[in-house]
Each structure stands twice: as C-alpha cells, then as structure tokens.
Motif scaffolding. Structure first.
Motif, PDB file in Angstrom:
ATOM      1  N   GLU A   1       0.843  -1.197   0.000  1.00 38.21           N
ATOM      2  CA  GLU A   1       0.000   0.000   0.000  1.00 38.21           C
ATOM      3  C   GLU A   1       0.876   1.244   0.000  1.00 38.21           C
ATOM      4  N   ILE A   2       0.513   2.222  -0.845  1.00 39.66           N
ATOM      5  CA  ILE A   2       1.230   3.502  -0.903  1.00 39.66           C
ATOM      6  C   ILE A   2       0.186   4.612  -0.910  1.00 39.66           C
ATOM      7  N   GLU A   3       0.255   5.492   0.109  1.00 31.63           N
ATOM      8  CA  GLU A   3      -0.622   6.654   0.199  1.00 31.63           C
ATOM      9  C   GLU A   3      -2.096   6.266   0.012  1.00 31.63           C
ATOM     10  N   GLY A   4      -2.505   5.204   0.719  1.00 30.47           N
ATOM     11  CA  GLY A   4      -3.902   4.798   0.705  1.00 30.47           C
ATOM     12  C   GLY A   4      -4.326   3.971  -0.490  1.00 30.47           C
ATOM     13  N   LYS A   5      -3.425   3.743  -1.463  1.00 31.57           N
ATOM     14  CA  LYS A   5      -3.764   2.937  -2.638  1.00 31.57           C
ATOM     15  C   LYS A   5      -3.103   1.560  -2.528  1.00 31.57           C
ATOM     16  N   SER A   6      -3.833   0.511  -2.915  1.00 35.62           N
ATOM     17  CA  SER A   6      -3.323  -0.859  -2.845  1.00 35.62           C
ATOM     18  C   SER A   6      -2.762  -1.268  -4.206  1.00 35.62           C
ATOM     19  N   TYR A   7      -1.571  -1.880  -4.173  1.00 37.46           N
ATOM     20  CA  TYR A   7      -0.923  -2.370  -5.391  1.00 37.46           C
ATOM     21  C   TYR A   7      -0.559  -3.842  -5.213  1.00 37.46           C
ATOM     22  N   THR A   8      -0.441  -4.547  -6.345  1.00 38.92           N
ATOM     23  CA  THR A   8       0.004  -5.943  -6.351  1.00 38.92           C
ATOM     24  C   THR A   8       1.068  -6.100  -7.431  1.00 38.92           C
ATOM     25  N   ALA A   9       2.267  -6.572  -7.013  1.00 42.13           N
ATOM     26  CA  ALA A   9       3.342  -6.863  -7.961  1.00 42.13           C
ATOM     27  C   ALA A   9       3.465  -8.380  -8.083  1.00 42.13           C
ATOM     28  N   ILE A  10       3.401  -8.883  -9.325  1.00 37.14           N
ATOM     29  CA  ILE A  10       3.455 -10.327  -9.570  1.00 37.14           C
ATOM     30  C   ILE A  10       4.635 -10.605 -10.501  1.00 37.14           C
ATOM     31  N   ARG A  11       5.525 -11.516 -10.079  1.00 41.11           N
ATOM     32  CA  ARG A  11       6.660 -11.960 -10.897  1.00 41.11           C
ATOM     33  C   ARG A  11       6.546 -13.468 -11.078  1.00 41.11           C
ATOM     34  N   GLU A  12       6.813 -13.928 -12.332  1.00 43.69           N
ATOM     35  CA  GLU A  12       6.723 -15.356 -12.625  1.00 43.69           C
ATOM     36  C   GLU A  12       7.861 -15.792 -13.535  1.00 43.69           C
TER      37      GLU A  12
END
Length: 785
Positions: free
Chosen positions: A74-85
């Motif tokens: 989470e950054i500044e109230g926003k949710s992020y998802t990083a996916i590596r495969e």
C-alpha cells in the motif's frame, strides 16, 4: 509504502507459502535454514525482479510448475500488487503490476521502472535503505579504513561519481575531435564582405518603405476608429431594441401567469366546497372504524392464543416420546455398565501376561545365544581337526625326512612319536570337546523346543486378553455415548416440563377466532373507503392555505402588470435611428478595408525585403555561430577540465555533509539504548567511527564486542534513515533487519528492542529476523517458521 501480504510458489525453499504483514514491531523467528531471509528475498524480487544473494534462482526441488511471487503493498492509501513469474522449462520471465484489481503495467522491465517511480528510489537505494544483515552491521566497524569508505560510497550511491568522471573524460575526447572538425566550416573574408554590402543596400530600402507603412498605419487607424464608433452606435441601438423586447416578453409572461392563477383559484374553491360536504359523511361513519380497530386487536390476541395452543400440543407429544426414550436409554446404560465391569480386572491380567511373556522371551533369546555359541564351538574344533589332519598327511607323504611342524628340523627318529602325538591331539582334545559340546547342544535344543511352546502359549493368552479389553473399551465408548444421550433426553424432558407448566392455562376457541375474522373482513371495505376519505379531508387546511396564497399572488401580479405597462410607454427606442446607424457602419467598414489592402501590399514588399536581409543575416550569423560554437567548445573543454578536478572535491564534500547527519541520528539512539552511559557517536567525513565516554572521544575498536554490536546497529539504522531522505524514499514505511542481536545479553536485547520501538514512530512496520526463538515475548507480533 507498507507491506500487506506475500505469496511464494516454488521460490527457493518454499513450494507454497503465504504471509500477511501487520503493522508494528514484528519478529520473524525460526532455526537456521527455515527460510526467514527468503521472505524478504521474495519482497525484493517482486518489486525489482532480483533478490539478495548470489545463487541462481532455482524452483524448489521436486516441485512442479513455474516460479511465482505475488506481493501486495500500500502507498498513500492505494493498494498495489506486484506479480513476478518464471514459466515453462526455459523459466521465461513475466511480470504484472496492479492497482487494486486492475492491471496497469505488464513486462519485467516495465514493472521495475513503474515500481522505481512509485517508490521514488531504485533497487540499490531500496536495498540499502530497507534491509540490513548482521554481516553488514559487523562490517561497518571491522573493515579497514579504505574498505569502509568504499562500502559507505556504495551505500550512498557515490560510485556513480566514478561513472560521471569517465563520462567527463569521454566528453573531453569528443570535444577535441569536434574542435578540429568545426574549423573547416567557417566563411572566407571575401564572401563575408559581399554579404555585408548587400545587407546595407536592402536595409536602406527597407527603412524608406517603413516610413510609408507608418503613414498607412496612421490612416488605417483613423478609419478603424471611425468604423468602431459607428459599430458602437449600432450596438447601442440593438441593445435598446433588445431591452424593449424583454419588457414586452415580461409583460406577456405576467399576463399569462395571472390568467393561470385565476383559473387555479376557481378550481381550488370548487374542490374545497366538495371536501367540506364529504367531511360530514366521514364524521357519521367513525364508529365503524373504531369497531374495526377493536376487531384487529382481538384477532391478534387470537393468533397468539392459537400459536401457544399448538406449541402446547407439540410439547405434550414430544414429552411422551421422551418418556419412552428415557426408559430405553436408562436400561441400555445399565446393561453396558454391567458388561464393562470386568475391564479393570482384564487390564491387570494383561499386564501380568505381558510381564510373563517378556520373561519367557528373554529366556528364549538366552537359549538361542547359547545354541549359537555352542554350534560355533563345534565348528571351530572341526576346523582344528582338519588342520591337524593336513599336517599328518604332509608328514606321512614326506616320511622321516619331513620337517617338524614346531621347530622345522627333520623328524628322523621322532617321526612315529610326532604322528602319534598328532593323532592323540585329534582324539583326546578336539574330538572330546566336540562330543561334549554336542551333548550340551542337544540339551539346549530340547530346552528351546519346550521354551518355544511356552512362549507361543503365553502369546496366545496375551492376544486373547487384549482382544477382550478392546471389545470392552469399545463398549465403554458406547456407554459414554449412551450416558450423554440419556442426559440430553433428561435435560430436554425437564425443559419441556417447565414450558408446559407455563402453558397449562392456555384455552383456544377456533369458532370464536373464525367469527371475529368474518366480522373484520365484512367491515374492511367500508373502513378502507373511510380511510381514503380521511386522507382527502386532511388536505383541506393545505388547500385553503394554497387558495389564500393564490389570491395574494394574483394581487401582486396585477400590480406588476401595471408597472410593466408604464415602463413600456416610457421607452425611447427608435427603429429609424437604428436603420441609419447600420448604413453608416457599412460605409465606414468599406473605407477601412480599402486602406487595409493598400497597407497589406506595402507589408508584403517589406516582408520580402526582410526575408532577403534575414537570409544574409543567417549566413553571417551562422558563421558567427560557428565561430562562437568553436569558442564555446573550447570553453566547454576548459570547463570539463575544471569539472574533472571538481568531482574529486565533490566526493569529499558529500561525505562531509552526510556523515554528521548519520552521527546525530545514531547518537540519540545509542545514548537511549545505553541509558546515557555513552553520550555521542561521531562519524567523521572519512567515515571513521568514534564513541564518547564521559566526554572523551575513543575509536570504536576500544569497546567490547556487545557495545560495538550496539553501535553498529544504531549506525546502520541512521544510515537507513539518511539514505531514505537522500533517495527521496520518504514514503517507505518499513525496515527489515536480519540477525541484529548478535552477542547481546538479555538486558542489551531489551535495550535494542527499545531502540526499535523508538524508531517505530518513523516506520509503520519493522521486521526483525532472528534464530533465537526465546526472545519472541519482546515483540508486538511474531511469525514463527
């Protein structure tokens, strides 16, 4: 930035693992090799596509499928998802960055770039700011001076200055090549002279033309002013016309509104007369409404009585069934108690039989060992006999000249005596021992047969008793279930008895209930009509008030119409004056446009002259530019030479700027951890470390290992904070430290934890990795691996 959760699939030692990160001071604890550090390798890999360590990324041994790491943050109230495969046999890289559940970036490099922009720092700054290991902490004080400087420059990103210096040297080489090439593009002196003479002639012609254009400008301005004045007069007449029309429109609207209001008032008066007539009929029918309400209340009471009566009947039926079940369960419990009574006796008997079996088994094993030793003894003696017989065969074959088997001299006259001695050895020693051992072996075999029979019988008795106990244990479980069921039936029976006692006086007459419902249904249409009439009558006050308001509005609108008619009669707008002004503006516009054509022709001639002059200027200026560029490149070369020298000074300057800030942050924490024992840590511009003890400055090497470990810890925290500020990563809300407790005793560990609690004001999440699980009580939250 704060971490929310991490999911690992076939990543290093984890085939499948998921962790949720919480706020506060969290301990990640477990023995070495349990994958504690791998968790943050996964975080770094998800963000930047790389991970700490030098080993290749290999899927977990024995696993199927590719490698996948999924990080939610989470950054500044926003949710992020990083996916590596890594997919397929070739482990092809795939990456996705999501905001909420929407994919915003795909591609390994693209995701790394987007993450760098989001966090405001690259992978190296992030790694050096957020993560620190025990090895890295120890290195701060144990390195030699040059090594420490190199490490600090690497942490601070100053190695980039080396690349800048190489760029400066390359730029100097390129500038020298350009200076040599640019000299060949300069104009000659004859060409420059011809350009300047042509430029002078055309400039003089342009000046004459400019005077003429100025005169035309003045004439055009005069005509334009006359046109604008005429245009303003037309616009004034137009506005007056529009104002008059607005007055007429307003009068029309007022007259229409007055007619509508008078019509509405007439309709309201008629409606009020009708409602007042209906009001008397409503009053005469009110007793029917009261009877209907009473019937509704009685029906509600009847419904409650019916429900209670039905409940009473159901409880009575259920109570009868419970009495039967009670008797049956009671008999079942008694029978099972009787059947399980021998259980304890059988358990005692089984222990005795097991003890007897162990004793018999031990005796049987002893006999087996004795038989084995006796059999080996017989075999050894037979081997000895074979050896002696072989000697006899050799002596007999060679005769009296054969060598003595003891002293190796010829036997001669001792030949017969030696043969006789060897025969006696076979018969009197070895054969006798074989016969005695055989007798013992026969006896032991007989005993073993008897012991085997006794052992088999004991095992059979033990097995039989064990089966009986198992059967009784099963019945014990049945007894427990039966007793539990018995108690349930007993509890339900008592509850039903209590409920029935409360319902004993319930009496319900279905005929009364039906009669009341019939009377209610007969009255309902009449009451519904009465309620509709009631709603209409309720509108009388509102309609009366509306009629009064309409009367007042009609009076107001009548006065407004008279006022508007007076304004129209006083209006001064003239249709003829308006038309005359329009003709005048067209005449002024024609004169203005004719002068503009003459002016534009002069401007075109002036433009052509200026284009020619500009072309000459460009040639001259291009040459001047080339000469200036040549001079500029020469100046650039001088500047790069100066910059080359300045960069070396800049390295020293940046160190001197950063070092005091690191010292200030470290000092405050060190003083708190040591409870004021040490007041200050100094970090010199050359990154030498000193500790102040009672006002005296000493090198860090003077102190004990535990004190140095503490100093290393606060220095690394201070470096992290400083690096975060320098790199622009102010939105990083977590830190992770790997094995920071080192050789600290319990008191120092508590002090270290206090230090981390101190910096928790600046970081929402702090993760400490340690193999020492006994410290878990010191943490707000713990993850054990």
């Amino acid at each position: 930035m704060t971490l929310e959760s991490l999911r690992l699939q076939n990543f290093k030692r984890y085939a499948e693992y998921e962790i949720t990160f919480e706020s506060g001071l969290c301990g990640i604890l477990g023995r070495n090799g349990r994958g504690k550090s791998t968790i943050f390798d996964g975080v770094f890999f998800a963000l930047y596509g790389e991970y700490k360590g030098s080993k290749e990324l290999i899927p977990t041994a024995g696993s199927t499928g590719g490698v996948k790491v999924e990080l939610n943050f989470e950054i500044e109230g926003k949710s992020y998802t990083a996916i590596r495969e890594f997919r397929g046999k070739a482990l092809t890289a795939y990456a996705t960055l999501k905001e909420a559940d929407v994919s915003i970036i795909t591609g390994a490099r693209e995701v790394s770039t987007a993450v760098t922009k989001l966090l405001g720092m690259g992978k190296e700054a992030f790694l050096h700011t957020v993560f620190a290991s025990q090895k890295e902490l120890t290195a701060l004080s144990s390195m030699k001076n040059d090594e420490r400087k190199a490490m600090m420059r690497r942490l601070l990103g100053l190695e980039k200055i080396d690349k800048i210096e190489e760029m400066i040297r390359e730029e100097l080489r390129e500038l020298n090549r350009e200076l040599k090439s640019a000299s060949g593009f300069l104009l000659g002196d004859d060409v420059l002279k011809a350009h300047r003479e042509d430029h002078k002639s055309k400039t003089e012609t342009a000046l004459t033309l400019e005077t003429r254009i100025k005169q035309l400008n003045e004439e055009a301005a005069t005509l334009k002013s006359a046109y604008e004045a005429a245009k303003v007069l037309v616009e004034t007449h137009q506005r007056a016309k529009e104002e008059r029309q607005k007055k007429l429109d307003s009068l029309d609207k007022l007259q229409q509104a007055l007619a509508l209001e008078q019509k509405q008032l007439t309709a309201l008066d008629e409606e009020l007369k009708t409602l007042q007539a209906q009001q008397s009929r409503y009053t005469s029918q009110l007793p029917q409404k009261a009877r209907f309400d009473a019937l509704e209340k009685s029906l509600s009471e009847q419904e409650s009585l019916k429900a209670a009566f039905l409940k009473k009947e159901g409880l009575e039926k259920e109570q009868e069934e419970l009495r039967k079940s009670y008797t049956a369960r009671k008999e079942e419990v008694a029978q099972l108690i009787k059947e399980t009574a021998p259980l304890e006796t059988l358990k005692t008997q089984l222990i005795q039989e097991q003890t007897q079996f162990k004793a018999l088994k031990s005796a049987f094993d002893t006999l087996t060992e004795q038989i084995t030793r006796t059999t080996a003894e017989i075999a050894s003696n037979r081997t000895n006999i074979a050896g002696v017989q072989e000697k006899v065969s050799r002596i007999t074959e060679l005769g009296a000249e054969s060598a003595c088997p003891v002293c190796t001299r010829p036997l001669l006259e001792n030949y017969d005596a030696v043969l006789s001695s060897l025969h006696r050895e076979i018969i009197d020693v070895y054969q006798r021992q074989i016969d005695e051992a055989q007798i013992r072996l026969n006896t032991l075999n007989e005993q073993k047969t008897q012991q085997q029979k006794a052992l088999t019988e004991a095992e059979t008795r033990q097995s039989t008793t064990d089966k009986q106990i198992a059967l009784l244990l099963s019945k014990t479980h049945d007894l427990a279930k039966a007793q539990e069921k018995f108690r349930e039936i007993e509890t339900r029976g008592l509850a039903n008895k209590t409920a029935l006692a409360q319902l004993v006086n319930i009496n319900y007459d279905e005929k009364v209930h039906i009669a009341l419902r019939g009377e209610r249904d007969t009255l309902k249409p009449q009451v519904d009509a009465l309620l509709s009439l009631e709603a209409l009558i309720a509108t009388i006050p509102a309609k009366t008030e509306a009629a009064q308001k309409l009367g007042a509005q009609i009076q107001t609108d009548t006065q407004s119409i008279a006022a508007q008619q007076k304004l129209i009669s006083e209006d001064t707008y003239s249709e003829k004056a308006h038309a005359d002004a329009a003709v005048h503006v067209k005449t002024a516009e024609s004169a203005k446009d004719a002068k503009a054509v003459e002016h534009n022709a002069a401007l075109l001639e002036q433009t052509n002259l200026r284009r020619d002059i500009e072309a000459i200027d460009k040639e001259i200026k291009r040459d001047e530019t080339n000469r200036a560029s040549l001079k500029s490149r020469e100046n650039d070369r001088d500047d790069y030479e100066k910059l080359k020298a300045v960069m070396a000074e800049f390295k020293t300057h940046i160190n001197a700027r950063v070092a005091p800030h690191i010292g200030e942050v470290a000092s405050e924490m060190y003083s708190r951890i040591t409870r004021g024992r040490y007041q200050h840590i100094e970090v010199s511009p050359e990154f030498d470390f000193y500790i102040y003890d009672n006002g005296e400055r000493y090198p860090i090497e003077r102190f004990s290992g535990g004190e140095i470990d503490l100093a290393n810890l606060v220095l690394r925290i201070a470096i992290s904070k400083t690096l975060g500020e320098l790199s622009g990563g102010d939105n990083i809300g977590f830190l992770a430290f790997d094995e920071v407790f080192g050789s600290q005793d319990e008191e120092r560990r508590i002090q270290i934890m206090e230090a981390f609690h101190t910096i928790s004001e600046s970081y929402r999440q702090i993760f400490l990795i340690s193999h020492e699980t006994e410290i878990k009580e010191m943490f707000e939250k713990v993850v054990e691996l």
